[in-house]
Design an enzyme around this catalytic site. Structure first.
Site, PDB file in Angstrom:
ATOM      1  N   HIS A  99     -15.396  79.784  31.668  1.00 53.54           N
ATOM      2  CA  HIS A  99     -16.271  80.618  32.480  1.00 53.54           C
ATOM      3  C   HIS A  99     -17.527  81.049  31.728  1.00 53.54           C
ATOM      4  O   HIS A  99     -18.420  81.646  32.318  1.00 53.54           O
ATOM      5  CB  HIS A  99     -15.485  81.810  33.044  1.00 53.54           C
ATOM      6  CG  HIS A  99     -14.637  81.430  34.215  1.00 53.54           C
ATOM      7  ND1 HIS A  99     -14.634  82.099  35.400  1.00 53.54           N
ATOM      8  CD2 HIS A  99     -13.786  80.382  34.389  1.00 53.54           C
ATOM      9  CE1 HIS A  99     -13.803  81.513  36.247  1.00 53.54           C
ATOM     10  NE2 HIS A  99     -13.269  80.465  35.653  1.00 53.54           N
ATOM     11  N   LYS A 112     -10.038  74.170  48.294  1.00 55.27           N
ATOM     12  CA  LYS A 112      -9.812  72.784  47.877  1.00 55.27           C
ATOM     13  C   LYS A 112      -8.644  72.715  46.881  1.00 55.27           C
ATOM     14  O   LYS A 112      -7.819  71.805  46.948  1.00 55.27           O
ATOM     15  CB  LYS A 112     -11.088  72.223  47.245  1.00 55.27           C
ATOM     16  CG  LYS A 112     -11.025  70.716  47.046  1.00 55.27           C
ATOM     17  CD  LYS A 112     -12.372  70.155  46.630  1.00 55.27           C
ATOM     18  CE  LYS A 112     -12.270  68.669  46.345  1.00 55.27           C
ATOM     19  NZ  LYS A 112     -13.555  68.060  45.993  1.00 55.27           N
ATOM     20  N   ASP A 113      -8.572  73.702  45.979  1.00 57.22           N
ATOM     21  CA  ASP A 113      -7.446  73.750  45.035  1.00 57.22           C
ATOM     22  C   ASP A 113      -6.125  73.950  45.766  1.00 57.22           C
ATOM     23  O   ASP A 113      -5.117  73.330  45.420  1.00 57.22           O
ATOM     24  CB  ASP A 113      -7.647  74.882  44.017  1.00 57.22           C
ATOM     25  CG  ASP A 113      -8.592  74.469  42.886  1.00 57.22           C
ATOM     26  OD1 ASP A 113      -8.838  73.260  42.731  1.00 57.22           O
ATOM     27  OD2 ASP A 113      -9.079  75.355  42.160  1.00 57.22           O
ATOM     28  N   GLU A 124      12.027  62.494  25.955  1.00 54.97           N
ATOM     29  CA  GLU A 124      11.590  62.536  27.343  1.00 54.97           C
ATOM     30  C   GLU A 124      10.357  61.648  27.511  1.00 54.97           C
ATOM     31  O   GLU A 124       9.613  61.403  26.564  1.00 54.97           O
ATOM     32  CB  GLU A 124      11.260  63.978  27.730  1.00 54.97           C
ATOM     33  CG  GLU A 124      12.489  64.851  27.834  1.00 54.97           C
ATOM     34  CD  GLU A 124      13.217  64.666  29.149  1.00 54.97           C
ATOM     35  OE1 GLU A 124      14.018  63.723  29.241  1.00 54.97           O
ATOM     36  OE2 GLU A 124      12.980  65.454  30.075  1.00 54.97           O
TER      37      GLU A 124
END
Lengths: 252, 435
Positions: free
Chosen positions: B216, B244-245, B288
């Site tokens: 920011h 949109k997110d 993993e």
């Protein structure tokens, strides 16, 4: 989004590959199971027959430490039947008021009785090979259900070039083909009460289904919930997409 | 934050709070009117998606910790108790286990976006480096979390990975003893891993806070990689990007939920449903999937580094592998300082574009290699892939600095968006031609 799905599919493909690396044995035949697919459910009659096979055959050597008799309610047995099944077994309890351990009939809250008092006894009774606990066996093997079914039906005469020691058997689907478990099933070894054929194939299918249930007792609820969650998300995503379109309409 | 003018709120309750602690002003400034480039594509969703996954992991993780027993004798059974006897325990655990995978998917795509569009470049170097710190913390957290169920892969994975530190000269063995809390992976190891697995996510939240703070300050990069030049290039974060997110997060969640409910164990390893046994080693110990590329790099160094034809060895193979693996991450930290090319976005860098897409392919090749036993053709393949990974950062990027042409950048985001809208179908794929 296109890219993302592409990446995801690449990922799924690449990830699927290493899963096959583990065994050298022939892959077991792919069976049609009532519990496969997103809408799959267990067949209660098969589960009950499978439990009968476990009880009369497998349980002679294999423990199922994670299951309690009360769990059998999911197979369709009522409370009295479960009490009766549990009461067939004697378990050690205590100490009592006098500090003594004592034996009593098993209750629904007890875990399935282990055939051996401890692991050393289990090994000693089986030529040094430890019969694995079956509570999670179908989750603990690649392609678990087909694998278990394959092992149970995969016994054969050893080919001439394979030498077996005493207590060893030849199995098509076992890694390395040599297995320490004697062929557990033979036609007619368990008497089904519902008139189903008593064949090795049928026993293997039923007990496999029972073991899948033992490993994943939550499966039906999981899939049912999953369908609802997916449907909700699809609708919600659609609405949010419409809102997004509307808001963005004046942005360009 | 405390200084500067503050517009009063109409709602008296909000105003009362805000005049004493301007938290509403802060939220409005950073997530309400925050000027955001108007030309984001869907790759810009993955920061928000990763944040959602982090919150989801912490919420499910805290719930699991309420039912889990961090003791070598009880851990496995307590996890099965969660699966069988805790109300919706199976759901919480499967959400957590698959959530780890999907957190990594989101973060890997997020990293790719940063690479491809040059988000690591001046002035966002520190923002990028904080991102690499987040990745490292995630890896440590995920590794320790995988140990907690105390299955066979938990135990043997922990043994293999902790043993790596013994390759460090002089202090290696002491570090390993410290990690283990003894002389093998055992109950003390499990206890400290559980403590750290609970702690690190909150450290992660802190670093994510710094990451967002730094973002920011500089503002977001965008697919064109050019700076915003004024209000005509930006949109307020709310409602445009909040909406949109939201949409992007929901699409991601659908895929995540499909795995969680319908194939919850497909990303795990069956051996971890066998209780840990120090006397039985699994045939193939694999981490993993999200660690496989780095595991492949680790195992690719099969040779000692020294003076040829003599017995003099500078770096033994084991240490070499460890250095190569950690070096692969360290290169990400160095990237902003290695890459001096004037254009940010790969759209205006024809050579870099190919190289970075090959790097993605390379990452998948390494992932496959990491999952295979280290034998046969997999070893040389992993070595070539490792070589490319290093060459991308240390050879190609410096070469590109000198020789790669830069396509003409559009004058501004606004004009690029307008010109592509007027050209309809050709939208944005070759904005340079329009400029």
């Amino acid at each position: 989004m296109k890219y993302f799905l592409l990446l995801l599919s690449v990922f799924v493909i690449t990830h699927g590959a290493p899963a096959l690396a583990a065994g050298d044995a022939e892959p077991p035949p792919e069976m049609h199971w009532s519990f496969s697919g997103p809408f799959g459910t267990y067949d209660r009659a098969a589960l009950q027959r499978g439990f009968q096979v476990y009880k009369q055959v497998c349980a002679a050597c294999h423990s199922m430490d994670l299951k309690s008799y009360r769990n059998l309610a999911a197979l369709g047995y009522n409370e009295d039947e479960i009490k009766a099944i549990a009461a067939e077994y004697t378990v050690e309890d205590g100490p009592n008021d006098e500090g003594e351990m004592f034996e009593r009939p098993a209750r629904p809250s007890d875990r399935f009785k282990n055939p051996y008092p401890n692991d050393a006894a289990a090994k000693y009774a089986n030529n040094g090979a430890m019969p694995p606990d079956l509570s999670l066996i179908t989750k603990a093997r690649h392609n678990g259900a087909n694998y278990v079914h394959g092992i149970l039906t995969g016994y054969e005469e050893a080919p001439a070039d394979t030498e077996l020691m005493s207590g060893q058997y030849y199995n098509r689907y076992m890694a390395g083909h040599v297995i320490a478990m004697a062929p557990p099933l033979s036609d007619g070894v368990v008497g089904y009460e519902d008139g189903t054929d008593g064949t090795v194939e049928q026993y293997a299918k039923d007990v496999t289904q029972f073991l899948v249930w033992a490993a994943e007792p939550e499966m039906e609820e999981r899939k049912r919930t999953g369908i609802k969650v997916i449907l909700f998300l699809l609708v919600f995503t659609g609405i949010m997409y419409a809102v997004k379109r509307k808001i963005w309409a004046d942005a360009h | 934050m405390g200084s500067g003018e503050r517009k009063p709120f109409e709602n008296p309750a909000i105003e009362w709070v805000d005049s004493r602690l301007p938290i509403f002003t802060l939220i409005n400034k950073e997530y309400g009117v925050f000027p955001t480039p108007k030309n984001f594509n869907y790759f810009w969703n993955f920061g928000a998606i990763a944040t959602v996954m982090l919150v989801l992991m912490i919420l499910t993780g805290i719930t699991l910790a309420m039912h889990y027993t961090p003791h070598a004798d009880y851990a496995f059974e307590s996890v099965e108790r969660i699966m069988r006897d805790v109300n919706f325990g199976w759901l919480i655990r499967y959400m957590h286990a698959n959530g780890a995978s999907f957190f990594f998917i989101a973060v890997y795509i997020h990293i790719f976006r940063g690479l491809y569009y040059g988000s690591y470049k001046q002035p966002r170097e520190l923002l990028w480096i904080l991102g690499v710190v987040i990745l490292l913390l995630m890896m440590a957290t995920a590794f320790m979390g995988y140990v907690l169920p105390w299955g066979q892969m938990s135990f043997w994975g922990a043994t293999v990975i902790t043993n790596l530190f013994s390759a460090i000269p002089l202090v290696g063995d002491d570090i390993v003893t410290l990690l283990w809390g003894g002389f093998s992976v055992d109950n003390p190891t499990l206890n400290r891993f559980f403590a750290l697995h609970y702690l690190l996510p909150f450290v992660l939240v802190g670093v994510v806070g710094l990451h967002v703070w730094a973002l920011h300050v500089t503002g977001s990069n965008n697919p064109l990689g050019i700076d915003t030049k004024g209000p005509q290039d930006t949109l307020p974060f709310h409602p445009y990007y909040t909406m949109k997110d939201t949409f992007g997060i929901l699409v991601f969640l659908i895929i995540y939920v499909a795995f969680t409910f319908f194939m919850p164990n497909s990303l795990g390893h069956p051996d971890n449903y066998i209780p840990a046994d120090p006397l039985v080693t699994p045939a193939h110990i694999v981490p993993e999937w999200y660690f496989l590329p780095f595991y492949a790099i680790l195992r690719a160094i099969t040779f000692d580094v020294g003076i040829p034809f003599t017995d003099i060895v500078f770096v033994e193979a084991k240490l070499g592998g460890v250095l190569a693996m950690f070096g692969a991450i360290a290169l990400l930290v160095a990237l902003p300082f290695l890459d001096k090319h004037p254009a940010r976005s790969a759209r205006f860098r024809p050579w870099f574009k190919i190289a970075v897409l090959v790097l993605v392919l390379d990452f998948f090749i390494l992932m496959v290699c990491g999952g295979k036993p280290a034998e046969g053709l997999w070893v040389p393949l992993a070595q070539v892939a490792t070589l490319y990974y290093y060459a991308f950062f240390l050879v190609l990027i410096p070469l590109f600095n000198k020789f790669e042409p830069r396509l003409d950048l559009p004058p501004s985001i606004h004009e690029a968006v307008l010109s592509c809208c007027s050209k309809k179908k050709q939208c944005c794929s070759h904005p340079t031609e329009a400029a």
